[in-house]
Design a protein around this motif. Sequence first.
Motif, PDB file in Angstrom:
ATOM      1  N   LEU A  70       0.831  -1.208   0.000  1.00  0.00           N
ATOM      2  CA  LEU A  70       0.000   0.000   0.000  1.00  0.00           C
ATOM      3  C   LEU A  70       0.864   1.257   0.000  1.00  0.00           C
ATOM      4  CD1 LEU A  70      -2.984  -0.775   2.391  1.00  0.00           C
ATOM      5  CD2 LEU A  70      -3.131  -0.024   0.021  1.00  0.00           C
TER       6      LEU A  70
ATOM      7  N   TYR B 232      -2.167  -3.066  -7.427  1.00  0.00           N
ATOM      8  CA  TYR B 232      -2.645  -4.294  -6.794  1.00  0.00           C
ATOM      9  C   TYR B 232      -1.877  -4.520  -5.502  1.00  0.00           C
ATOM     10  CZ  TYR B 232      -3.988  -9.156  -6.083  1.00  0.00           C
ATOM     11  OH  TYR B 232      -4.487 -10.305  -5.557  1.00  0.00           O
TER      12      TYR B 232
ATOM     13  N   VAL C  56      -6.480  -6.844  -3.187  1.00  0.00           N
ATOM     14  CA  VAL C  56      -7.347  -5.766  -3.650  1.00  0.00           C
ATOM     15  C   VAL C  56      -6.737  -5.120  -4.887  1.00  0.00           C
ATOM     16  CG1 VAL C  56      -8.314  -5.263  -1.374  1.00  0.00           C
ATOM     17  CG2 VAL C  56      -6.255  -4.086  -2.100  1.00  0.00           C
ATOM     18  N   ARG C  57      -7.599  -4.788  -5.817  1.00  0.00           N
ATOM     19  CA  ARG C  57      -7.183  -4.046  -7.000  1.00  0.00           C
ATOM     20  C   ARG C  57      -7.685  -2.616  -6.848  1.00  0.00           C
ATOM     21  NH1 ARG C  57      -9.519  -6.813 -10.459  1.00  0.00           N
ATOM     22  NH2 ARG C  57      -7.826  -8.128 -11.245  1.00  0.00           N
ATOM     23  N   LEU C  58      -6.792  -1.669  -7.008  1.00  0.00           N
ATOM     24  CA  LEU C  58      -7.145  -0.262  -6.931  1.00  0.00           C
ATOM     25  C   LEU C  58      -7.213   0.281  -8.358  1.00  0.00           C
ATOM     26  CD1 LEU C  58      -4.711   0.761  -4.040  1.00  0.00           C
ATOM     27  CD2 LEU C  58      -7.082  -0.014  -3.853  1.00  0.00           C
TER      28      LEU C  58
ATOM     29  N   VAL D   4      -1.912   6.487  -6.156  1.00  0.00           N
ATOM     30  CA  VAL D   4      -3.249   6.720  -5.598  1.00  0.00           C
ATOM     31  C   VAL D   4      -3.485   8.214  -5.401  1.00  0.00           C
ATOM     32  CG1 VAL D   4      -4.685   6.396  -3.545  1.00  0.00           C
ATOM     33  CG2 VAL D   4      -3.449   4.456  -4.522  1.00  0.00           C
TER      34      VAL D   4
ATOM     35  N   VAL E 210     -10.574   6.575  -6.818  1.00  0.00           N
ATOM     36  CA  VAL E 210     -10.038   5.219  -6.718  1.00  0.00           C
ATOM     37  C   VAL E 210     -11.192   4.266  -6.451  1.00  0.00           C
ATOM     38  CG1 VAL E 210      -8.485   3.671  -5.461  1.00  0.00           C
ATOM     39  CG2 VAL E 210      -7.845   6.076  -5.802  1.00  0.00           C
ATOM     40  N   ARG E 211     -11.315   3.266  -7.297  1.00  0.00           N
ATOM     41  CA  ARG E 211     -12.335   2.238  -7.101  1.00  0.00           C
ATOM     42  C   ARG E 211     -11.652   0.983  -6.568  1.00  0.00           C
ATOM     43  NH1 ARG E 211     -17.170   3.730  -8.862  1.00  0.00           N
ATOM     44  NH2 ARG E 211     -17.287   5.493 -10.312  1.00  0.00           N
ATOM     45  N   VAL E 212     -12.088   0.545  -5.397  1.00  0.00           N
ATOM     46  CA  VAL E 212     -11.495  -0.616  -4.738  1.00  0.00           C
ATOM     47  C   VAL E 212     -12.280  -1.858  -5.132  1.00  0.00           C
ATOM     48  CG1 VAL E 212     -10.883  -1.665  -2.530  1.00  0.00           C
ATOM     49  CG2 VAL E 212     -10.764   0.822  -2.806  1.00  0.00           C
ATOM     50  N   GLU E 213     -11.540  -2.859  -5.642  1.00  0.00           N
ATOM     51  CA  GLU E 213     -12.156  -4.134  -5.995  1.00  0.00           C
ATOM     52  C   GLU E 213     -11.497  -5.243  -5.184  1.00  0.00           C
ATOM     53  OE1 GLU E 213     -11.899  -4.871 -10.142  1.00  0.00           O
ATOM     54  OE2 GLU E 213     -13.273  -3.257 -10.706  1.00  0.00           O
TER      55      GLU E 213
ATOM     56  N   ASP F  75      -3.664   0.676 -12.952  1.00  0.00           N
ATOM     57  CA  ASP F  75      -4.196   0.037 -11.752  1.00  0.00           C
ATOM     58  C   ASP F  75      -3.070  -0.413 -10.831  1.00  0.00           C
ATOM     59  OD1 ASP F  75      -6.656   0.391 -12.867  1.00  0.00           O
ATOM     60  OD2 ASP F  75      -6.974  -1.710 -13.409  1.00  0.00           O
TER      61      ASP F  75
END
Length: 352
Positions: free
Chosen positions: A186, A219, A208-210, A193, A199-202, A217
């Motif tokens: 992170l 990861y 987690v993929r940012l 970021v 930022v869409r968090v998946e 992107d």
Amino acid sequence: MPIGVFARRTGLTSSALRFYADSRLLSPAEVDPASGYRYYTADQVGRATALRRLREIAMPLTAVEAVLDAGPEEAARLIDDHVARVLGEAVAAQRTAGLVKSSLRAVPGLPVVALQGPVLADAVEQVLTATARNPELPVLGGLRVEVDREAVTLTATDRYRLSTRTLVPSEPPAATWAATVAGDELRAAVVEVRRSTLVRVEATAQGVRLRLKGREDQYCRSLTAEFPDFRAMLDALPEVGTRVTVAKGSLLRALEEDLGERVALRVAENGTELRVSGGGRPGRRRLPATVVGRELDICFELTTLYPAVSTAVGPDVMLDLRGSDQPVTVRSADRGDLTTLAMPVRPQPATE
């Protein structure tokens, strides 16, 4: 001593010694002109051992030569620079590997939440100050991310500090979700970021993929170990008995003085000042403060208290004190979304 004996003394092979001699990193003390046999002296053992250790940490030959020929301070700086570069490359490799592995799966990431990039970056940097690198407990280097229908909560702890910050999503969260994310990865992702407005968090199977607006992107792996049950600790805390509001800058300057490893705080009942000193001798530095509650003496490790104060948001900090053996809560006096708990230590007797 012959090359074979020298090799056993230093942990290097004979072939490696020949290579380093040809590279002029470690020339023999003497070469027999008739037989070509190489001989070394005891004085060369230290350089050879250092050379072997530097190569074990993947230092290139040019850097090894610079370290071996430098003075102690310059050599230490060069080693630190190399280690930082290796660690950075390792974190980048982990993130890239995670992206590749996630792309191999047919199942797409689960959309969780959307956040403002600069706000998320600030929060990650603030909360990650409470992490620790512990090989036996790697989860202490992680950031706990919890998403519910109203907010996103980030939490980190090294068992002596606990920092938490709550963020308001840019859009209603798509799911309730929680995971512990690798802190080093992170940190490495924060630069990108911060440059993204959204930022869409998946959530993926392994991390987690940012998804960054207009940028590549990022990861980050998730950690499988169970995160400490910090809520049980928070629920068991006694009531606050003393509240101190003090200027953050003044308190930091007091802590930056030569106080030693421990810092003592003293407040009088409903008083107007906070006394700060080193060790077990309260009262060395007096800071204007607003005190509500009972008199209290409390002691902290400097490395525990200073980061808790320095990451507080705003010009004034609020210290909620529960007793000399209970965690203190450190937060902004006017913003409560970042909170840090710091564990005190037993006061040091004046004779020690």
